[in-house]
Structure formats: structure tokens, C-alpha cells
Motif scaffolding. Structure first.
Motif, PDB file in Angstrom:
ATOM      1  N   SER A 194       0.831   2.439  -3.587  1.00 36.41           N
ATOM      2  CA  SER A 194      -0.353   3.179  -4.025  1.00 36.41           C
ATOM      3  C   SER A 194      -0.641   4.379  -3.130  1.00 36.41           C
ATOM      4  O   SER A 194      -1.745   4.923  -3.147  1.00 36.41           O
ATOM      5  CB  SER A 194      -1.571   2.251  -4.056  1.00 36.41           C
ATOM      6  OG  SER A 194      -1.868   1.785  -2.759  1.00 36.41           O
ATOM      7  N   ASN A 195       0.334   4.789  -2.336  1.00 31.60           N
ATOM      8  CA  ASN A 195       0.180   5.919  -1.408  1.00 31.60           C
ATOM      9  C   ASN A 195      -1.001   5.718  -0.463  1.00 31.60           C
ATOM     10  O   ASN A 195      -1.703   6.659  -0.119  1.00 31.60           O
ATOM     11  CB  ASN A 195       0.027   7.239  -2.168  1.00 31.60           C
ATOM     12  CG  ASN A 195       1.287   7.613  -2.891  1.00 31.60           C
ATOM     13  OD1 ASN A 195       2.388   7.356  -2.421  1.00 31.60           O
ATOM     14  ND2 ASN A 195       1.132   8.196  -4.076  1.00 31.60           N
ATOM     15  N   ARG A 214      -3.785   4.356  -1.005  1.00 33.95           N
ATOM     16  CA  ARG A 214      -5.106   4.317  -1.643  1.00 33.95           C
ATOM     17  C   ARG A 214      -5.530   2.869  -1.873  1.00 33.95           C
ATOM     18  O   ARG A 214      -4.721   2.040  -2.267  1.00 33.95           O
ATOM     19  CB  ARG A 214      -5.090   5.069  -2.972  1.00 33.95           C
ATOM     20  CG  ARG A 214      -4.859   6.559  -2.778  1.00 33.95           C
ATOM     21  CD  ARG A 214      -4.699   7.282  -4.094  1.00 33.95           C
ATOM     22  NE  ARG A 214      -3.444   6.829  -4.705  1.00 33.95           N
ATOM     23  CZ  ARG A 214      -3.248   6.751  -6.009  1.00 33.95           C
ATOM     24  NH1 ARG A 214      -4.203   7.064  -6.852  1.00 33.95           N
ATOM     25  NH2 ARG A 214      -2.097   6.361  -6.482  1.00 33.95           N
ATOM     26  N   THR A 215      -6.783   2.592  -1.663  1.00 37.85           N
ATOM     27  CA  THR A 215      -7.296   1.239  -1.881  1.00 37.85           C
ATOM     28  C   THR A 215      -8.420   1.215  -2.904  1.00 37.85           C
ATOM     29  O   THR A 215      -8.925   0.150  -3.217  1.00 37.85           O
ATOM     30  CB  THR A 215      -7.819   0.627  -0.563  1.00 37.85           C
ATOM     31  OG1 THR A 215      -8.836   1.473  -0.040  1.00 37.85           O
ATOM     32  CG2 THR A 215      -6.696   0.463   0.445  1.00 37.85           C
ATOM     33  N   ARG A 216      -8.802   2.386  -3.396  1.00 38.92           N
ATOM     34  CA  ARG A 216      -9.861   2.448  -4.403  1.00 38.92           C
ATOM     35  C   ARG A 216      -9.331   3.115  -5.669  1.00 38.92           C
ATOM     36  O   ARG A 216      -8.925   4.279  -5.633  1.00 38.92           O
ATOM     37  CB  ARG A 216     -11.059   3.230  -3.883  1.00 38.92           C
ATOM     38  CG  ARG A 216     -11.753   2.549  -2.729  1.00 38.92           C
ATOM     39  CD  ARG A 216     -13.005   3.310  -2.349  1.00 38.92           C
ATOM     40  NE  ARG A 216     -13.540   2.815  -1.098  1.00 38.92           N
ATOM     41  CZ  ARG A 216     -14.462   1.869  -1.020  1.00 38.92           C
ATOM     42  NH1 ARG A 216     -14.929   1.330  -2.103  1.00 38.92           N
ATOM     43  NH2 ARG A 216     -14.897   1.467   0.155  1.00 38.92           N
ATOM     44  N   ASP A 225      -4.201   5.075 -12.213  1.00 39.18           N
ATOM     45  CA  ASP A 225      -3.350   6.267 -12.346  1.00 39.18           C
ATOM     46  C   ASP A 225      -2.906   6.428 -13.801  1.00 39.18           C
ATOM     47  O   ASP A 225      -2.899   7.538 -14.346  1.00 39.18           O
ATOM     48  CB  ASP A 225      -2.108   6.160 -11.456  1.00 39.18           C
ATOM     49  CG  ASP A 225      -2.410   6.260  -9.973  1.00 39.18           C
ATOM     50  OD1 ASP A 225      -3.531   6.668  -9.606  1.00 39.18           O
ATOM     51  OD2 ASP A 225      -1.509   5.894  -9.183  1.00 39.18           O
ATOM     52  N   VAL A 272      -5.128   0.322  -8.595  1.00 42.26           N
ATOM     53  CA  VAL A 272      -4.845   1.733  -8.306  1.00 42.26           C
ATOM     54  C   VAL A 272      -3.743   2.237  -9.240  1.00 42.26           C
ATOM     55  O   VAL A 272      -3.855   3.319  -9.822  1.00 42.26           O
ATOM     56  CB  VAL A 272      -4.456   1.936  -6.823  1.00 42.26           C
ATOM     57  CG1 VAL A 272      -3.936   3.346  -6.587  1.00 42.26           C
ATOM     58  CG2 VAL A 272      -5.639   1.654  -5.916  1.00 42.26           C
ATOM     59  N   TYR A 308       0.813  -1.211   0.000  1.00 45.28           N
ATOM     60  CA  TYR A 308       0.000   0.000   0.000  1.00 45.28           C
ATOM     61  C   TYR A 308       0.849   1.265   0.000  1.00 45.28           C
ATOM     62  O   TYR A 308       0.341   2.355  -0.236  1.00 45.28           O
ATOM     63  CB  TYR A 308      -1.008  -0.032   1.151  1.00 45.28           C
ATOM     64  CG  TYR A 308      -1.990  -1.156   0.908  1.00 45.28           C
ATOM     65  CD1 TYR A 308      -2.989  -1.007  -0.034  1.00 45.28           C
ATOM     66  CD2 TYR A 308      -1.858  -2.373   1.548  1.00 45.28           C
ATOM     67  CE1 TYR A 308      -3.862  -2.040  -0.319  1.00 45.28           C
ATOM     68  CE2 TYR A 308      -2.729  -3.411   1.274  1.00 45.28           C
ATOM     69  CZ  TYR A 308      -3.729  -3.246   0.343  1.00 45.28           C
ATOM     70  OH  TYR A 308      -4.588  -4.279   0.052  1.00 45.28           O
ATOM     71  N   SER A 358      -9.493   5.035  -9.221  1.00 41.11           N
ATOM     72  CA  SER A 358     -10.390   6.073  -9.725  1.00 41.11           C
ATOM     73  C   SER A 358     -11.140   5.607 -10.968  1.00 41.11           C
ATOM     74  O   SER A 358     -12.128   6.209 -11.360  1.00 41.11           O
ATOM     75  CB  SER A 358      -9.599   7.342 -10.037  1.00 41.11           C
ATOM     76  OG  SER A 358      -8.590   7.051 -10.981  1.00 41.11           O
TER      77      SER A 358
END
Length: 123
Positions: A24-25, A27-29, A88, A84, A21, A31
């Protein structure tokens, strides 16, 4: 010991040295809506701004249409983290995502048997 191509991110004795994680900084969702069968492919557009090394690796894997599941396997990352990263790349226009299409019944027995046979040959 880590394989030469894995670089400093993996250590055979300790496992992954960077938490997934972190990639992905936190983030778990994603965009962009992606599922494991979504095909992603590079557009040829160079992403602007800083992206991590995993983004670059994922982009290289997208040279041909490749499923999210396959990219996650090559990156050795959980599927949600891979989604994620790929979202991006979609957001910056570096890859396109095409949802899976089933022209017929997705639970067609012959299709499922063919997939199972292919998996057995790989083992």
C-alpha cells in the motif's frame, strides 16, 4: 515452500517476503470509507495507470459482490492494507463499494446464531 499459486510473494519457511505496507506504499488510511462488511464489485472499467499485482488480484475477486473481509482473507493481507487497495480501485472507478445494510436489528439473535452455525461447519 510456497504454494504454486502464491508465486514469489510467500515462502513457507520465511513467511511473507514483501511487507504488507509495501503493497500500500506505506499508506494506512484508505481514501474511501470501507468497513469489513462493505460489499465491493467490479464495474468493468479498466483502471488507468500502474497498479500492483495485489490490485489485480483484488479486482478479480470483485467479479461478484464480495465483502472486504473476504477479499482480505483471499489476499492474505491485513484488513487495513486491503482497504487501501480497494479504495485505490474505487478511486479509479474499477470497483464500486456498497456499505452493509441491516434491515432489521444487526444483533438479531437468530442471525448471529446462523452465522455461528455456518462458521462451525467451515471448521
Amino acid at each position: 515452500m510456497a504454494a504454486p499459486q502464491d508465486g514469489p510473494w510467500l515462502d513457507g519457511a520465511a513467511g511473507r517476503l514483501v511487507r504488507p505496507y509495501t503493497v500500500s506504499n506505506g499508506r494506512t488510511r484508505p481514501s474511501t470509507s470501507l468497513d469489513l462488511l462493505t460489499l465491493v464489485m467490479a464495474t468493468g472499467t479498466t483502471p488507468l495507470g500502474y497498479l500492483g499485482p495485489e490490485h489485480g488480484q483484488a479486482l478479480e475477486l470483485c467479479a461478484r459482490p464480495t465483502s472486504v473481509a473476504e477479499i482480505a482473507g483471499h489476499l492474505k493481507l491485513p484488513a487495513v492494507v486491503t482497504k487501501v487497495i480497494l479504495s485505490d480501485l474505487v478511486d479509479c472507478g474499477a470497483v464500486t463499494a456498497k456499505p452493509p445494510t441491516f434491515h432489521e436489528n444487526p444483533t438479531d439473535r437468530s442471525l448471529l446464531e446462523a452465522v455461528l452455525d455456518g462458521l462451525r461447519r467451515q471448521l
